[in-house]
Motif scaffolding. Sequence first.
Motif, mmCIF file in Angstrom:
data_model
loop_
_atom_site.group_PDB
_atom_site.id
_atom_site.type_symbol
_atom_site.label_atom_id
_atom_site.label_comp_id
_atom_site.label_asym_id
_atom_site.label_seq_id
_atom_site.Cartn_x
_atom_site.Cartn_y
_atom_site.Cartn_z
ATOM 1 N N ASN A 107 0.812 -1.217 0.000
ATOM 2 C CA ASN A 107 0.000 0.000 0.000
ATOM 3 C C ASN A 107 0.846 1.267 0.000
ATOM 4 O O ASN A 107 0.398 2.315 -0.466
ATOM 5 C CB ASN A 107 -0.942 0.018 1.208
ATOM 6 N N GLY A 108 2.059 1.158 0.553
ATOM 7 C CA GLY A 108 2.898 2.343 0.650
ATOM 8 C C GLY A 108 2.406 3.310 1.711
ATOM 9 O O GLY A 108 2.909 4.420 1.849
ATOM 10 N N VAL A 109 1.410 2.890 2.480
ATOM 11 C CA VAL A 109 0.873 3.703 3.564
ATOM 12 C C VAL A 109 1.364 3.102 4.872
ATOM 13 O O VAL A 109 1.111 1.939 5.172
ATOM 14 C CB VAL A 109 -0.672 3.715 3.551
ATOM 15 N N GLY A 110 2.096 3.921 5.661
ATOM 16 C CA GLY A 110 2.660 3.383 6.890
ATOM 17 C C GLY A 110 3.801 2.431 6.619
ATOM 18 O O GLY A 110 4.160 1.639 7.469
ATOM 19 N N GLN A 111 4.367 2.523 5.423
ATOM 20 C CA GLN A 111 5.482 1.636 5.099
ATOM 21 C C GLN A 111 6.713 2.081 5.873
ATOM 22 O O GLN A 111 7.131 3.225 5.803
ATOM 23 C CB GLN A 111 5.786 1.681 3.596
ATOM 24 N N TYR A 112 7.286 1.192 6.638
ATOM 25 C CA TYR A 112 8.394 1.529 7.502
ATOM 26 C C TYR A 112 9.727 1.365 6.791
ATOM 27 O O TYR A 112 9.889 0.500 5.936
ATOM 28 C CB TYR A 112 8.363 0.665 8.760
ATOM 29 N N LYS A 113 10.659 2.226 7.172
ATOM 30 C CA LYS A 113 11.999 2.133 6.617
ATOM 31 C C LYS A 113 12.678 0.884 7.171
ATOM 32 O O LYS A 113 12.553 0.569 8.349
ATOM 33 C CB LYS A 113 12.809 3.381 6.979
ATOM 34 N N ARG A 114 13.413 0.202 6.296
ATOM 35 C CA ARG A 114 14.020 -1.057 6.705
ATOM 36 C C ARG A 114 15.539 -0.994 6.750
ATOM 37 O O ARG A 114 16.192 -1.996 6.973
ATOM 38 C CB ARG A 114 13.565 -2.175 5.760
ATOM 39 N N LYS A 115 16.084 0.233 6.531
ATOM 40 C CA LYS A 115 17.527 0.415 6.625
ATOM 41 C C LYS A 115 17.833 1.515 7.631
ATOM 42 O O LYS A 115 17.038 2.437 7.825
ATOM 43 C CB LYS A 115 18.117 0.737 5.259
ATOM 44 N N LEU A 116 19.000 1.416 8.251
ATOM 45 C CA LEU A 116 19.331 2.276 9.382
ATOM 46 C C LEU A 116 19.401 3.754 9.014
ATOM 47 O O LEU A 116 18.724 4.590 9.615
ATOM 48 C CB LEU A 116 20.661 1.821 9.994
ATOM 49 N N LEU A 117 20.226 4.124 8.044
ATOM 50 C CA LEU A 117 20.375 5.529 7.688
ATOM 51 C C LEU A 117 19.097 6.083 7.061
ATOM 52 O O LEU A 117 18.769 7.258 7.231
ATOM 53 C CB LEU A 117 21.555 5.706 6.733
ATOM 54 N N GLU A 118 18.386 5.219 6.349
ATOM 55 C CA GLU A 118 17.107 5.618 5.766
ATOM 56 C C GLU A 118 16.127 5.993 6.881
ATOM 57 O O GLU A 118 15.425 7.008 6.807
ATOM 58 C CB GLU A 118 16.554 4.463 4.936
ATOM 59 N N LEU A 119 16.101 5.189 7.931
ATOM 60 C CA LEU A 119 15.247 5.462 9.084
ATOM 61 C C LEU A 119 15.680 6.738 9.790
ATOM 62 O O LEU A 119 14.844 7.550 10.202
ATOM 63 C CB LEU A 119 15.300 4.284 10.057
ATOM 64 N N TYR A 120 16.997 6.930 9.902
ATOM 65 C CA TYR A 120 17.527 8.118 10.581
ATOM 66 C C TYR A 120 17.143 9.394 9.824
ATOM 67 O O TYR A 120 16.783 10.406 10.426
ATOM 68 C CB TYR A 120 19.048 8.006 10.699
ATOM 69 N N ARG A 121 17.225 9.362 8.492
ATOM 70 C CA ARG A 121 16.842 10.531 7.697
ATOM 71 C C ARG A 121 15.360 10.865 7.901
ATOM 72 O O ARG A 121 14.985 12.037 8.040
ATOM 73 C CB ARG A 121 17.117 10.273 6.218
ATOM 74 N N GLU A 122 14.534 9.836 7.902
ATOM 75 C CA GLU A 122 13.101 10.055 8.117
ATOM 76 C C GLU A 122 12.858 10.643 9.508
ATOM 77 O O GLU A 122 12.031 11.549 9.680
ATOM 78 C CB GLU A 122 12.348 8.730 7.972
ATOM 79 N N TYR A 123 13.592 10.128 10.495
ATOM 80 C CA TYR A 123 13.459 10.624 11.872
ATOM 81 C C TYR A 123 13.800 12.110 11.948
ATOM 82 O O TYR A 123 13.080 12.904 12.570
ATOM 83 C CB TYR A 123 14.369 9.817 12.789
#
Length: 435
Positions: A107-123
């Motif tokens: 769905n791409g809705v609520g899709q969580y980041k699955r890589k560390l730096l990718e998650l950090y950028r989103e944060y």
Amino acid sequence: MKKECSTTYNTFAVLFYINRQKVKKNGLCPLMGRISINTEVAQFSTKMEVQPELWDAKKYRLTGKSRIAKEVNVKIDRLEEEIHRHYREILDEQGYITAELVKNAVNGVGQYKRKLLELYREYMEEYAKRVGINRAYGTLKAHKASYKTLQKFIHDCYGAEDIPLKQLDYAFIEKYDNFLRTDMGYSIATVEGYIIKLKTMTRTALAQGTIRYNPFASFIPEKALRKHRHLTMDELQKLMHTPVPNGFLCLVRDMFIFSTFTGISYIDMCNLNTSNLSKDGKGNLWIKFKRQKTKSECAIRLLDIPRRILEKYEGERTSDRLFNMPCRSALTNNMPKLAKLCGIERRLTYHMARHNFGTLITLSQGVPLETVCQMMGHKNMRTTQIYSRLTHQKVDEDVKKLTQRIGNKFRMPEWNKDRENIKNIHYGTGNHYNQ
């Protein structure tokens, strides 16, 4: 067709069906999808509508060779391939899979980041939106520095641009900790700060279900010894009484002294305005405000010295702000100059004024801890205890007061009467116990 694939741990199936209970006005029914992994099922909308009479419930496709039937069947094929691709990627990167994770990815809705730096950028992107509301820019700046260091570590030690969150384990943390200390040469305090920020990322990944266990559970980092600095009484006197010919340096000194006698931090000094001033029934002047950092209410009665500083700069105001506070970088650059001029032989920072208030101005003068806690805007007294480290002067004064209070309450027996009893003690024989 319904496709199934099984691994040692998972049974995975994808099928499509139409919801005949929700027939639209145009006679079409919504096409739904169902993902089954082991015993878990997740249903989702394909955002497609089909003619119910053309739907083949066994093949999960439309029958016939019409243009619409062919287009819908191609879309279903592509969607099914996408679902299987997400399944493989999530399983490879995270080591485990759920139907809900695959559904979110599709769905791409609520899709969580699955890589560390990718998650950090989103944060950091989300954090930046809250700066000035309930987050501080300084903390965001610290996160950016932490991100760059973490990025360098992953590149240098793993030869990669990013790593899957499933690789964020105890070994990774320990290796990163060693990298910060040896390769980067950071101090214990800096290392501790970067490790804490990495820990924030693991908590985020745990909360969104991207990782299943806390890699910090058994990791015990070396902590820096907290040295909360404050000036000595002699150093404070030098700062207050040394002539400062430079006008801007004099402003820096006066703002530091004002904070020393009120405990107000730099950012709150910048925010103070005339509405924060009030007088009580006895004519005492008070500053009442809400701290930007903790949102705690502060009420501080102004002593003579801060009142005189307030009066000194009253005519300099260009707005309702109490002071035309210098920018932080200007303070940082001029505090060492001020220290050198006043003969203070150590690093002087603006935040030391707050430590001065907690130690020299309040606790050392007998102000109760709970009162200091309220004036400094702390949420609990543990923080106040950290700030307000007792000086030798405070200990000496307290012992003097103790001596005065108990001096006449306790007396030793007269020496002459005691002398005879001492003579009768036979040390080492134990006979005195039987007398």
